[in-house]
Design an enzyme around this catalytic site. Structure first.
Site, short mmCIF file in Angstrom:
data_model
loop_
_atom_site.label_atom_id
_atom_site.label_comp_id
_atom_site.label_asym_id
_atom_site.label_seq_id
_atom_site.Cartn_x
_atom_site.Cartn_y
_atom_site.Cartn_z
N GLU A 22 -5.64 8.86 -5.09
CA GLU A 22 -4.36 9.42 -5.52
C GLU A 22 -4.54 10.82 -6.09
OE1 GLU A 22 -0.71 8.66 -8.68
OE2 GLU A 22 -2.62 7.62 -8.95
N GLU A 56 6.56 3.83 -11.26
CA GLU A 56 5.68 4.30 -12.32
C GLU A 56 6.37 5.45 -13.04
OE1 GLU A 56 1.01 4.88 -12.26
OE2 GLU A 56 1.98 6.81 -11.87
#
Length: 276
Positions: free
Chosen positions: A155, A254
């Site tokens: 990520e 998130e």
């Protein structure tokens, strides 16, 4: 066209409740069928397993351990001299995952955290060394994870606002690393919050990298709050874009709720209502 699948990030949502197992129950009550979490390592895994079994909620993503947080570490995948600790952390992630998820019955994803450029070093000076270490560690992880049927993820985290020293900071850098790696079970985690801050151009980037995207996360920019809060991003458009690409994976929520988590879930309830 199948509706998108969302999972609640219980490290960010339902923090009104003190422990992760309680947050799984809360996520299930709110309508989520899946959750993700940053780290499970300080959690009562038996309680978490009971919550998962009682609710039927799947845990679909966890991170490898951050390393020594007190020393400023946030992952070890690309950090020079920490290869042995990265492997230990991968084992730890697999062990906690197997306790909670009953491998191999549940296929999850593990975010293989790259880590930060060491303090006192110049990013450009260590970039090639860190990339080589990251590819070496990812190659090792790919072989281990393939035996369990697990997808590894990398990520990019933005270095403009969130983490100035994080090694992996753009989708283009990550895609280049994945191309050099050449392991089909290591994919790209697209956190739209980070991508927007670093590069924008989301529609084209989603199209360009869709074939290597293994997980998506969302939050508004710049506040990192609910997707329908005030900000730069039009999530109805982005959701339609992912639907048009027939995205089959999960979208992790998130973000930092502006208030009570449940009060801020109107956006997803609207989506569920319109996509029954």
């Amino acid at each position: 066209m199948a509706p998108l699948k969302f999972c609640a990030n219980i490290s960010w949502l339902f923090t009104e409740l003190p422990d992760l197992s309680q947050r799984i129950y809360a996520a299930a009550s709110a309508g989520f069928q899946a959750v993700e979490a940053a780290w499970l390592y300080d959690t009562d895994l038996q309680e978490l397993q009971r919550a998962r079994e009682a609710t039927g909620v799947e845990v679909v993503l966890i991170n490898t351990p951050p390393g020594d947080v007190n020393a400023g570490e946030l992952g070890l995948g690309a950090v020079p001299g920490r290869e042995a600790e990265f492997r230990q952390g991968l084992d730890q992630a697999l062990n906690s995952g197997s306790s909670v998820l009953s491998f191999p019955c549940y296929i999850i994803r593990i975010h293989l955290m790259a880590g930060r450029v060491p303090v006192g070093t110049n990013r450009m000076a260590v970039a090639k060394e860190m990339e080589a270490i990251f590819i070496h560690n990812l190659n090792y992880a790919a072989d281990i994870l393939s035996k369990e049927g697990i997808t590894g993820l990398i990520e990019p985290i933005n270095t403009r606002i969130t983490d100035p020293r994080y090694f992996l900071d753009s989708p283009h850098q990550a895609a280049g690393i994945l191309e050099k790696l050449g392991k089909p079970n290591i994919k790209l985690q697209m956190d739209i919050f980070h991508w927007q801050i670093m590069d924008g151009n989301l529609t084209k980037n989603i199209h360009k990298y869709f074939h290597i995207i293994g997980h998506v996360q969302i939050a508004q920019v710049p506040g990192r709050n609910e997707p329908d809060s005030a900000g730069e991003l039009n999530y109805n458009f982005l959701f339609n874009t992912l639907e048009n690409h027939d995205y089959q994976g999960y979208i992790g929520c998130e973000y930092k709720p502006l208030g009570n988590t449940t009060d801020g879930l109107g956006w997803i309830k609207d989506y569920w209502t319109h996509n029954k």
